[in-house]
Write an enzyme that holds these catalytic residues in place. Structure first.
Site, mmCIF file in Angstrom:
data_model
loop_
_atom_site.group_PDB
_atom_site.id
_atom_site.type_symbol
_atom_site.label_atom_id
_atom_site.label_comp_id
_atom_site.label_asym_id
_atom_site.label_seq_id
_atom_site.Cartn_x
_atom_site.Cartn_y
_atom_site.Cartn_z
ATOM 1 N N ARG A 1 46.418 0.679 2.445
ATOM 2 C CA ARG A 1 46.777 0.392 3.851
ATOM 3 C C ARG A 1 46.896 -1.109 4.123
ATOM 4 N NH1 ARG A 1 46.627 5.239 3.235
ATOM 5 N NH2 ARG A 1 46.097 6.788 4.834
ATOM 6 N N CYS B 1 44.378 7.425 11.864
ATOM 7 C CA CYS B 1 43.007 7.023 11.579
ATOM 8 C C CYS B 1 42.762 5.630 12.131
ATOM 9 C CB CYS B 1 42.736 7.065 10.079
ATOM 10 S SG CYS B 1 42.464 8.735 9.496
ATOM 11 N N GLU C 1 41.884 0.138 10.798
ATOM 12 C CA GLU C 1 43.167 0.486 10.189
ATOM 13 C C GLU C 1 44.278 0.256 11.212
ATOM 14 O OE1 GLU C 1 45.897 3.292 9.724
ATOM 15 O OE2 GLU C 1 44.835 4.364 8.113
HETATM 16 N N1 EPU Z 1 35.789 15.167 7.334
HETATM 17 C C1 EPU Z 1 34.749 15.574 8.112
HETATM 18 N N2 EPU Z 1 34.806 15.352 9.449
HETATM 19 C C2 EPU Z 1 35.870 14.734 10.029
HETATM 20 C C3 EPU Z 1 36.939 14.305 9.232
HETATM 21 C C4 EPU Z 1 36.884 14.538 7.865
HETATM 22 O O1 EPU Z 1 33.772 16.144 7.616
HETATM 23 O O2 EPU Z 1 35.839 14.566 11.261
HETATM 24 C C5 EPU Z 1 35.755 15.456 5.892
HETATM 25 C C6 EPU Z 1 36.815 16.470 5.501
HETATM 26 O O3 EPU Z 1 36.373 17.778 5.704
HETATM 27 C C7 EPU Z 1 37.049 16.150 4.045
HETATM 28 C C8 EPU Z 1 36.817 14.639 3.974
HETATM 29 O O4 EPU Z 1 36.063 14.300 5.145
HETATM 30 O O5 EPU Z 1 36.093 16.782 3.251
HETATM 31 C C9 EPU Z 1 38.126 13.852 3.933
HETATM 32 O O6 EPU Z 1 38.878 14.132 5.114
HETATM 33 P P1 EPU Z 1 40.478 14.024 5.145
HETATM 34 O O7 EPU Z 1 41.065 14.884 4.083
HETATM 35 O O8 EPU Z 1 40.910 14.227 6.537
HETATM 36 O O9 EPU Z 1 40.768 12.561 4.646
HETATM 37 P P2 EPU Z 1 40.410 11.163 5.309
HETATM 38 O O10 EPU Z 1 39.858 10.314 4.218
HETATM 39 O O11 EPU Z 1 39.600 11.308 6.533
HETATM 40 C C10 EPU Z 1 42.705 10.071 4.742
HETATM 41 C C11 EPU Z 1 43.584 9.091 5.443
HETATM 42 C C12 EPU Z 1 44.549 9.808 6.376
HETATM 43 C C13 EPU Z 1 45.379 10.791 5.581
HETATM 44 C C14 EPU Z 1 44.431 11.781 4.889
HETATM 45 C C15 EPU Z 1 45.155 12.732 3.967
HETATM 46 C C16 EPU Z 1 42.421 6.992 5.771
HETATM 47 C C17 EPU Z 1 41.640 6.162 6.712
HETATM 48 N N3 EPU Z 1 42.790 8.189 6.236
HETATM 49 O O12 EPU Z 1 41.849 10.647 5.733
HETATM 50 O O13 EPU Z 1 45.429 8.824 6.903
HETATM 51 O O14 EPU Z 1 46.279 11.482 6.420
HETATM 52 O O15 EPU Z 1 43.484 11.046 4.068
HETATM 53 O O16 EPU Z 1 45.666 12.049 2.862
HETATM 54 O O17 EPU Z 1 42.723 6.565 4.660
HETATM 55 C C18 EPU Z 1 46.070 7.320 8.640
HETATM 56 O O18 EPU Z 1 46.359 6.532 7.750
HETATM 57 O O19 EPU Z 1 46.219 7.056 9.845
HETATM 58 C C19 EPU Z 1 45.540 8.628 8.273
HETATM 59 C C20 EPU Z 1 45.218 9.539 9.160
#
Ligand code: EPU
Length: 352
Positions: free
Chosen positions: A189, A238, A311
């Site tokens: 990012r 995010c 972010e």
């Molecule tokens: N989780 C929770 N509670 C929450 C959110 C997530 O327990 O409120 C858990 C999920 O259940 C999962 C883990 O955390 O086990 C990871 O969650 P998720 O797959 O949603 O991935 P993330 O790391 O939260 C990242 C990116 C997103 C992108 C997704 C999918 C960042 C900051 N965020 O989210 O990107 O869409 O992976 O690849 O890197 C963005 O860039 O704006 C964005 C939303």
């Protein structure tokens, strides 16, 4: 020197600046809007008044406009779809260069696709998938422009745009230079592009694959996104980056701290995904979103010892309307490509 004369002088310089902007817009046939607010131009639907919004329609127009603004020392910032920006509630006195009309035509040449910065990223993903070109299908649901995605190296579901960029077209002064994707640092990012560089478009190099398989992967990403992220809500995706190298999701940490649904004025921690701050109501305020975000950062710092990085881009209103020349005279007429390369080397070695 009396206070009045300072005020008069500043009013004079603002009218001179306004006249210069009108002249620049007329010279290049670019629409200039007054009276817009960030609340109308960003997905969070918050943010204050903007002095001027300029809306070029082509890459060439956009390059000419920033060249002229630089020459006149008029401060500007680039806005795409406004889906990753939190702008202050107060008045912003710089020019907002909106790229949302610089859509151009997508052109395909084998595995290559050339696209302008204002083009919709989701639309590009659909079109490349339809032609059996793989590499960006995970990005399908990101509601931004290609330029915004390049600027921050957007990523999701195993795909990051930086990995497929062959070249990027950048306005530098009034000139357009084409920089190889390999010369740019594509981090999580974050990229090595700098303020003052206007991304005009890019050529991506994708891979051939079965269109049905690409469509399936795109659907799968969409399904996961719909299940785990708020949709239809006013958000900027995010809000914070995940802590680098930890494999931990910031969303999960905020969730574990029991902050889902936490509210400060018009801003709420999304009950769906805790790393999304959403805004509510007609008079939503950036200050509420920022206060909530800072509260999250403080708690995570104190309870987990983690320093969260934003972010979303925080667009503060305290940018001066006029600035020092950012593009030295020598670069406006000399070998653009060489001077840009030299610049990059300098910034990469921290010489800036
Ligand atoms: N989780 C929770 N509670 C929450 C959110 C997530 O327990 O409120 C858990 C999920 O259940 C999962 C883990 O955390 O086990 C990871 O969650 P998720 O797959 O949603 O991935 P993330 O790391 O939260 C990242 C990116 C997103 C992108 C997704 C999918 C960042 C900051 N965020 O989210 O990107 O869409 O992976 O690849 O890197 C963005 O860039 O704006 C964005 C939303």
């Amino acid at each position: 020197m009396s206070v009045t004369s300072d005020v008069e002088r500043s009013q004079e310089s603002m009218s001179a600046r306004d006249a210069a902007i009108v002249e620049i817009a007329a010279r290049y046939g670019v629409q200039a809007q007054r009276g817009k607010r960030f609340a109308e131009l960003t997905s969070l639907r918050v943010g204050g008044a903007i002095d001027w919004v300029l809306l070029p329609k082509t890459e060439e127009e956009a390059a000419s406009v920033v060249g002229a603004l630089d020459a006149a020392r008029i401060a500007w910032r680039v806005l795409g779809a406004g889906s990753n920006v939190l702008a202050d509630d107060t008045e912003h006195h710089y020019v907002v260069l909106s790229m949302r009309e610089v859509k151009g035509e997508v052109s395909f040449d084998g595995e290559r696709v050339s696209v302008s910065a204002g083009y919709s990223l989701p639309r590009l993903c659909v079109e490349t998938a339809r032609r059996g070109l793989s590499g960006i299908e995970g990005l399908g649901g990101i509601p931004g422009t290609v330029g915004g995605a390049l600027w921050m190296n957007a990523g999701a579901y195993g795909h990051e745009i930086g990995t497929v960029v062959e070249t990027v077209r950048i306005a530098h002064g009034a000139n357009i230079v084409e920089v190889a994707g390999s010369e740019i640092k594509w981090d999580y990012r974050h990229t090595s592009f700098r303020e003052g560089e206007l991304l005009l478009g890019a050529t991506l190099r994708l891979r051939r694959d079965d269109p049905a398989l690409i469509a399936e992967r795109m659907e799968e990403a969409k399904r996961k996104r719909l299940a785990s992220q708020p949709h239809g809500a006013r958000s900027a995706g995010c809000f914070f980056k995940n802590p680098p190298g930890s494999g931990v999701s910031t969303g999960r940490i905020i969730d574990e701290m029991g902050m889902k649904g936490e509210k400060r004025g018009s801003a709420v921690v999304s009950p769906v995904h805790a790393n999304f701050i959403v805004t509510e109501g007609d008079d939503a305020r950036a200050a509420d979103a920022l206060a909530l975000a800072e509260e999250i950062r403080t708690r995570i710092r104190e309870e987990r010892g983690i320093e969260l990085e934003y972010e979303v881009e925080l667009w503060r209103a305290d940018v001066a309307p006029l600035r020092e020349i950012t593009v030295p005279e020598s670069e406006r007429s000399g070998s653009q490509s060489e001077s840009l390369a030299a610049d990059r080397e300098e910034s990469e070695t921290g010489a800036e």
